[in-house]
Design a protein around this motif. Sequence first.
Motif, mmCIF file in Angstrom:
data_model
loop_
_atom_site.group_PDB
_atom_site.id
_atom_site.type_symbol
_atom_site.label_atom_id
_atom_site.label_comp_id
_atom_site.label_asym_id
_atom_site.label_seq_id
_atom_site.Cartn_x
_atom_site.Cartn_y
_atom_site.Cartn_z
ATOM 1 N N LEU A 41 -5.045 -26.837 4.148
ATOM 2 C CA LEU A 41 -3.663 -27.005 4.599
ATOM 3 C C LEU A 41 -3.010 -25.678 4.985
ATOM 4 C CD1 LEU A 41 -4.225 -29.684 3.017
ATOM 5 C CD2 LEU A 41 -1.824 -29.638 2.334
ATOM 6 N N ILE A 42 -3.637 -24.567 4.626
ATOM 7 C CA ILE A 42 -3.020 -23.250 4.818
ATOM 8 C C ILE A 42 -3.220 -22.778 6.256
ATOM 9 C CG2 ILE A 42 -2.986 -20.852 4.067
ATOM 10 C CD1 ILE A 42 -4.076 -21.795 1.371
ATOM 11 N N TRP A 43 -2.120 -22.537 6.950
ATOM 12 C CA TRP A 43 -2.176 -21.956 8.295
ATOM 13 C C TRP A 43 -2.476 -20.470 8.233
ATOM 14 C CZ3 TRP A 43 0.558 -18.014 10.594
ATOM 15 C CH2 TRP A 43 0.397 -17.864 11.977
ATOM 16 N N GLY A 44 -1.831 -19.799 7.295
ATOM 17 C CA GLY A 44 -1.999 -18.363 7.176
ATOM 18 C C GLY A 44 -1.315 -17.851 5.926
ATOM 19 N N MET A 45 -1.314 -16.540 5.780
ATOM 20 C CA MET A 45 -0.749 -15.890 4.601
ATOM 21 C C MET A 45 0.070 -14.672 5.006
ATOM 22 S SD MET A 45 -3.951 -15.893 1.903
ATOM 23 C CE MET A 45 -4.784 -17.415 1.454
ATOM 24 N N GLY A 46 0.891 -14.235 4.085
ATOM 25 C CA GLY A 46 1.677 -13.029 4.283
ATOM 26 C C GLY A 46 2.171 -12.531 2.936
ATOM 27 N N LEU A 47 3.021 -11.536 2.979
ATOM 28 C CA LEU A 47 3.566 -10.940 1.765
ATOM 29 C C LEU A 47 5.057 -11.230 1.672
ATOM 30 C CD1 LEU A 47 1.706 -7.522 1.861
ATOM 31 C CD2 LEU A 47 1.225 -9.471 0.378
ATOM 32 N N ASP A 61 21.482 -15.737 -0.526
ATOM 33 C CA ASP A 61 21.215 -15.169 0.792
ATOM 34 C C ASP A 61 20.311 -13.939 0.682
ATOM 35 O OD1 ASP A 61 22.952 -17.070 1.781
ATOM 36 O OD2 ASP A 61 24.662 -15.695 1.891
ATOM 37 N N HIS A 62 19.360 -13.838 1.607
ATOM 38 C CA HIS A 62 18.457 -12.679 1.710
ATOM 39 C C HIS A 62 17.555 -12.511 0.492
ATOM 40 C CE1 HIS A 62 22.326 -11.404 3.845
ATOM 41 N NE2 HIS A 62 21.477 -11.698 4.814
ATOM 42 N N SER A 63 17.300 -13.591 -0.232
ATOM 43 C CA SER A 63 16.512 -13.472 -1.469
ATOM 44 C C SER A 63 15.020 -13.687 -1.255
ATOM 45 C CB SER A 63 17.017 -14.475 -2.512
ATOM 46 O OG SER A 63 16.877 -15.813 -2.053
ATOM 47 N N ALA A 64 14.619 -14.094 -0.048
ATOM 48 C CA ALA A 64 13.205 -14.287 0.270
ATOM 49 C C ALA A 64 12.822 -13.302 1.361
ATOM 50 C CB ALA A 64 12.934 -15.718 0.718
ATOM 51 N N VAL A 65 12.377 -12.128 0.955
ATOM 52 C CA VAL A 65 12.035 -11.068 1.904
ATOM 53 C C VAL A 65 10.586 -11.281 2.347
ATOM 54 C CG1 VAL A 65 12.132 -8.597 2.337
ATOM 55 C CG2 VAL A 65 13.551 -9.592 0.532
ATOM 56 N N LEU A 66 10.347 -11.260 3.660
ATOM 57 C CA LEU A 66 9.036 -11.617 4.185
ATOM 58 C C LEU A 66 8.518 -10.589 5.185
ATOM 59 C CD1 LEU A 66 9.819 -15.377 4.821
ATOM 60 C CD2 LEU A 66 8.051 -14.552 3.245
ATOM 61 N N ALA A 67 7.202 -10.409 5.169
ATOM 62 C CA ALA A 67 6.497 -9.663 6.205
ATOM 63 C C ALA A 67 5.914 -10.672 7.198
ATOM 64 C CB ALA A 67 5.380 -8.820 5.581
ATOM 65 N N PRO A 68 5.477 -10.238 8.384
ATOM 66 C CA PRO A 68 4.845 -11.168 9.324
ATOM 67 C C PRO A 68 3.646 -11.878 8.708
ATOM 68 C CG PRO A 68 5.394 -9.119 10.430
ATOM 69 C CD PRO A 68 5.649 -8.895 8.971
ATOM 70 N N LEU A 69 3.470 -13.142 9.087
ATOM 71 C CA LEU A 69 2.362 -13.948 8.609
ATOM 72 C C LEU A 69 1.123 -13.733 9.472
ATOM 73 C CD1 LEU A 69 4.353 -17.278 8.103
ATOM 74 C CD2 LEU A 69 3.735 -15.610 6.330
ATOM 75 N N VAL A 70 -0.038 -13.945 8.878
ATOM 76 C CA VAL A 70 -1.316 -13.765 9.587
ATOM 77 C C VAL A 70 -2.059 -15.098 9.589
ATOM 78 C CG1 VAL A 70 -3.513 -12.545 9.664
ATOM 79 C CG2 VAL A 70 -1.438 -11.346 8.928
ATOM 80 N N GLU A 71 -2.326 -15.620 10.771
ATOM 81 C CA GLU A 71 -3.029 -16.901 10.897
ATOM 82 C C GLU A 71 -4.458 -16.774 10.378
ATOM 83 O OE1 GLU A 71 -4.074 -20.300 14.280
ATOM 84 O OE2 GLU A 71 -3.257 -18.348 14.886
ATOM 85 N N GLY A 72 -4.885 -17.733 9.575
ATOM 86 C CA GLY A 72 -6.259 -17.777 9.097
ATOM 87 C C GLY A 72 -6.630 -16.690 8.113
ATOM 88 N N ALA A 73 -5.642 -15.979 7.570
ATOM 89 C CA ALA A 73 -5.939 -14.887 6.637
ATOM 90 C C ALA A 73 -6.623 -15.413 5.380
ATOM 91 C CB ALA A 73 -4.654 -14.152 6.253
ATOM 92 N N VAL A 74 -7.683 -14.729 4.969
ATOM 93 C CA VAL A 74 -8.392 -15.047 3.733
ATOM 94 C C VAL A 74 -8.581 -13.746 2.966
ATOM 95 C CG1 VAL A 74 -10.482 -15.944 2.689
ATOM 96 C CG2 VAL A 74 -9.593 -17.005 4.770
#
Length: 242
Positions: free
Chosen positions: A106-112, A139-152
């Motif tokens: 089900l996972i498209w990708g991963m990130g930090l 507000d602003h409590s979920a800080v995210l980096a870009p996601l990577v498709e298919g990351a394992v």
Amino acid sequence: MNSSSFVLEPQPPVTVPTSNGRVFPIRRIFLIGRNYAEHVRELGGDPKADPPVFFTKPADAAIVPDETSPGVPFAPMTEDLHFEAELVLALKEGGTDLPVEGADALIWGMGLGCDLTRRDLQHAAKAAGTPWDMAKGFDHSAVLAPLVEGAVLDPSTELTLTRNGEICQRSALENMIWSPAEIISELSKFVQLQPGDLIFTGTPEGVGPLAIGDEVEITAGALPPLRFVMTIGNAAEKETKA
């Protein structure tokens, strides 16, 4: 349904960029608490005593800092804002009562990500036996980096957070009590997971307070690092929509 049917103009979808130049639409943000044994112990718990604890943040709690706009506003109504470094799963499919076997599909990708927490509000709510939504879902409590498709990532990969150049959190992903597949399976017993859902997979030991001006970096393997600077509250909102 045409636009004239709405009482108010609908808000555009909240998105997070991906490493391939596209954007991932966020439907919901789920988080699991106490998923690293040492973090459970530092909070005074027994890592083997309880089933996983899930909670949520609004989709528009997401903020994606970058080199041109690295600031994350310090939250109001707290004197003890904490960082929590986490691996984030982005789902491309959903379902209910999913078996562990095959849940990774089900996972498209991963990130930090960084789950910012008003720790003082959380402690007060727990002591009073009241919900602690405002300790997590602000507000602003979920800080995210870009996601990577298919990351394992190899289970031995270390999730690391530094604050002002000093290592505060470091733990291998294999130290999770519940693996990504197990998290997806357990969460699907409570809700019907959907494409676009994000899941924060828990934080290692070493969580701690932030102050205005602190520089934070989170890394794990080859995933794009998450870097941000804490700024004065009520700063201009970071645009997360494409």
